[in-house]
Design a protein around this motif. Structure first.
Motif, short mmCIF file in Angstrom:
data_model
loop_
_atom_site.label_atom_id
_atom_site.label_comp_id
_atom_site.label_asym_id
_atom_site.label_seq_id
_atom_site.Cartn_x
_atom_site.Cartn_y
_atom_site.Cartn_z
N VAL A 116 55.82 157.95 54.07
CA VAL A 116 55.72 158.94 53.00
C VAL A 116 56.17 160.31 53.50
O VAL A 116 56.94 161.02 52.84
CB VAL A 116 54.28 159.01 52.45
CG1 VAL A 116 54.13 160.18 51.47
CG2 VAL A 116 53.89 157.70 51.77
N VAL A 117 55.69 160.68 54.68
CA VAL A 117 56.08 161.97 55.26
C VAL A 117 57.58 162.01 55.52
O VAL A 117 58.26 163.01 55.24
CB VAL A 117 55.29 162.25 56.55
CG1 VAL A 117 55.82 163.50 57.25
CG2 VAL A 117 53.81 162.40 56.24
N GLN A 118 58.12 160.92 56.04
CA GLN A 118 59.56 160.86 56.32
C GLN A 118 60.37 161.04 55.04
O GLN A 118 61.44 161.66 55.04
CB GLN A 118 59.90 159.52 56.98
CG GLN A 118 61.34 159.41 57.45
CD GLN A 118 61.68 160.36 58.58
OE1 GLN A 118 60.81 160.73 59.37
NE2 GLN A 118 62.93 160.80 58.67
N ALA A 119 59.84 160.52 53.93
CA ALA A 119 60.55 160.58 52.66
C ALA A 119 60.64 162.00 52.10
O ALA A 119 61.42 162.25 51.19
CB ALA A 119 59.89 159.66 51.64
N ALA B 277 54.61 155.43 42.18
CA ALA B 277 54.79 156.79 41.65
C ALA B 277 55.93 157.50 42.36
O ALA B 277 56.73 158.22 41.73
CB ALA B 277 53.49 157.58 41.80
N ILE B 278 56.04 157.32 43.67
CA ILE B 278 57.14 157.94 44.42
C ILE B 278 58.47 157.33 43.99
O ILE B 278 59.46 158.04 43.80
CB ILE B 278 56.91 157.78 45.94
CG1 ILE B 278 55.72 158.63 46.39
CG2 ILE B 278 58.17 158.17 46.72
CD1 ILE B 278 55.32 158.43 47.84
N ALA B 279 58.48 156.01 43.80
CA ALA B 279 59.71 155.34 43.34
C ALA B 279 60.14 155.87 41.97
O ALA B 279 61.34 156.02 41.70
CB ALA B 279 59.50 153.84 43.29
N ALA B 280 59.15 156.16 41.11
CA ALA B 280 59.45 156.66 39.77
C ALA B 280 59.72 158.16 39.75
O ALA B 280 59.96 158.73 38.69
CB ALA B 280 58.28 156.34 38.83
N ASP C 142 65.93 153.69 51.43
CA ASP C 142 65.38 153.27 52.72
C ASP C 142 63.91 153.66 52.85
O ASP C 142 63.10 152.92 53.44
CB ASP C 142 66.18 153.89 53.87
CG ASP C 142 67.56 153.27 54.01
OD1 ASP C 142 67.82 152.22 53.39
OD2 ASP C 142 68.40 153.85 54.73
N ASP C 143 63.55 154.83 52.34
CA ASP C 143 62.16 155.28 52.39
C ASP C 143 61.26 154.33 51.58
O ASP C 143 60.18 153.93 52.03
CB ASP C 143 62.03 156.69 51.84
CG ASP C 143 62.82 157.71 52.64
OD1 ASP C 143 62.71 157.70 53.88
OD2 ASP C 143 63.55 158.50 52.02
N MET D 51 58.11 151.81 52.94
CA MET D 51 56.75 151.75 52.37
C MET D 51 56.44 150.33 51.90
O MET D 51 55.35 149.80 52.15
CB MET D 51 56.63 152.73 51.20
CG MET D 51 56.76 154.19 51.58
SD MET D 51 56.66 155.24 50.10
CE MET D 51 57.83 156.53 50.56
N ALA D 52 57.39 149.72 51.19
CA ALA D 52 57.17 148.37 50.66
C ALA D 52 56.94 147.36 51.78
O ALA D 52 56.11 146.44 51.64
CB ALA D 52 58.37 147.95 49.80
N ALA D 53 57.65 147.52 52.89
CA ALA D 53 57.48 146.59 54.01
C ALA D 53 56.07 146.66 54.57
O ALA D 53 55.47 145.63 54.92
CB ALA D 53 58.51 146.91 55.10
N GLU D 54 55.52 147.88 54.66
CA GLU D 54 54.15 148.02 55.18
C GLU D 54 53.13 147.44 54.20
O GLU D 54 52.14 146.82 54.61
CB GLU D 54 53.85 149.48 55.48
CG GLU D 54 54.73 150.09 56.55
CD GLU D 54 54.77 149.29 57.84
OE1 GLU D 54 53.76 148.63 58.18
OE2 GLU D 54 55.83 149.29 58.50
#
Length: 251
Positions: free
Chosen positions: A163-166, A210-213, A130-131, A135-138
């Motif tokens: 990002v902070v929520q994640a 990078a976050i996804a990876a 969901d996080d 990000m992708a939607a924005e």
């Protein structure tokens, strides 16, 4: 009932009583849903008038720390502290301090660079699907070159909020509220005329990847570079602003 009834002095009594009860709630000495003594009992214990107690309770009710209920099982009860209200208070204070000139732009950029890099590290470790979708939607919205500046800046705030929520870290999310909801809009307001959208979108895409990876260090480095790159744009915007100011005479 863990209230101290002998800690008030004359003058500003209602505010003092409200502060004492608020402290007891925030420190957990008064539990959520616990019933407070009646106005009459509070007045007797504090040694003050019932109108003063009533005024103190109005202050607490306005802060959403207590609620009243009528009927045989009614009374005044403790509410759980409102995280959203606390976050809004932090944001309002930060915005006020910036407006008063307590923080300069260089301080804000440095604070953003360091704290958001930390958030990227934790987001890479803790993010969920969901996080990533948020990000992708924005990023998708930001790629629309026809969107107004106001919409682009609002999406920018939401990306950094995602990002902070994640991070999944409640205390950090609270601490970052001022950074995301106050400092980013302020800097965006200064640079929107000089904003290079494509560079921002590209930075967001790389951070998202990078976050996804789950590459925490790369995500942090990318965020530091992204925010540091804003410094030159801010300097340019501020220089133009100063050049546009009237010189001499009445502005």
């Amino acid at each position: 009932m863990a209230l101290q009834y002998d800690e008030i002095v004359r003058g500003g009594l209602a505010r003092q009583v409200a502060d004492l009860i608020r402290d007891a709630i925030m420190q957990g000495r008064l539990a959520t849903d616990e019933r407070l003594p009646t106005e009459e009992e509070l007045a007797r214990r504090f040694g003050i008038s019932r109108p003063t107690v009533r005024e103190a309770l109005k202050v607490l009710a306005a802060q959403n720390l207590i609620r009243s209920r009528r009927g045989p099982t009614g009374g005044t009860f403790v509410n759980a502290p409102d995280d959203d209200a606390a976050a809004r208070s932090i944001t309002d204070t930060a915005t006020l301090l910036v407006g008063m000139g307590r923080f300069d732009i260089d301080e804000i950029v440095t604070a953003r660079m360091q704290t958001e890099a930390l958030c990227c590290r934790l987001a890479a470790q803790n993010r969920g699907d969901d996080d990533l979708a948020a990000m992708a939607a924005e990023i998708a919205l930001q790629q629309d070159e026809a969107s107004p500046d106001e919409d682009f800046c609002a999406s920018d705030v939401r990306f950094h909020r995602a990002v902070v929520q994640a991070t999944g870290n409640g205390p950090l999310q609270l601490m970052m509220h001022a950074m995301i909801e106050s400092f980013i809009p302020i800097t965006n307001m200064l640079i929107y005329r000089d904003h290079e959208r494509r560079r921002t979108v590209a930075a967001h895409e790389r951070i998202h990847m990078a976050i996804a990876a789950r590459d925490a260090e790369t995500a942090a480095q990318l965020m530091r570079g992204h925010v540091e790159g804003m410094r030159a744009v801010l300097d340019q915007a501020l220089a133009r602003r100063n050049a546009d100011k009237p010189r001499g005479g009445t502005p």
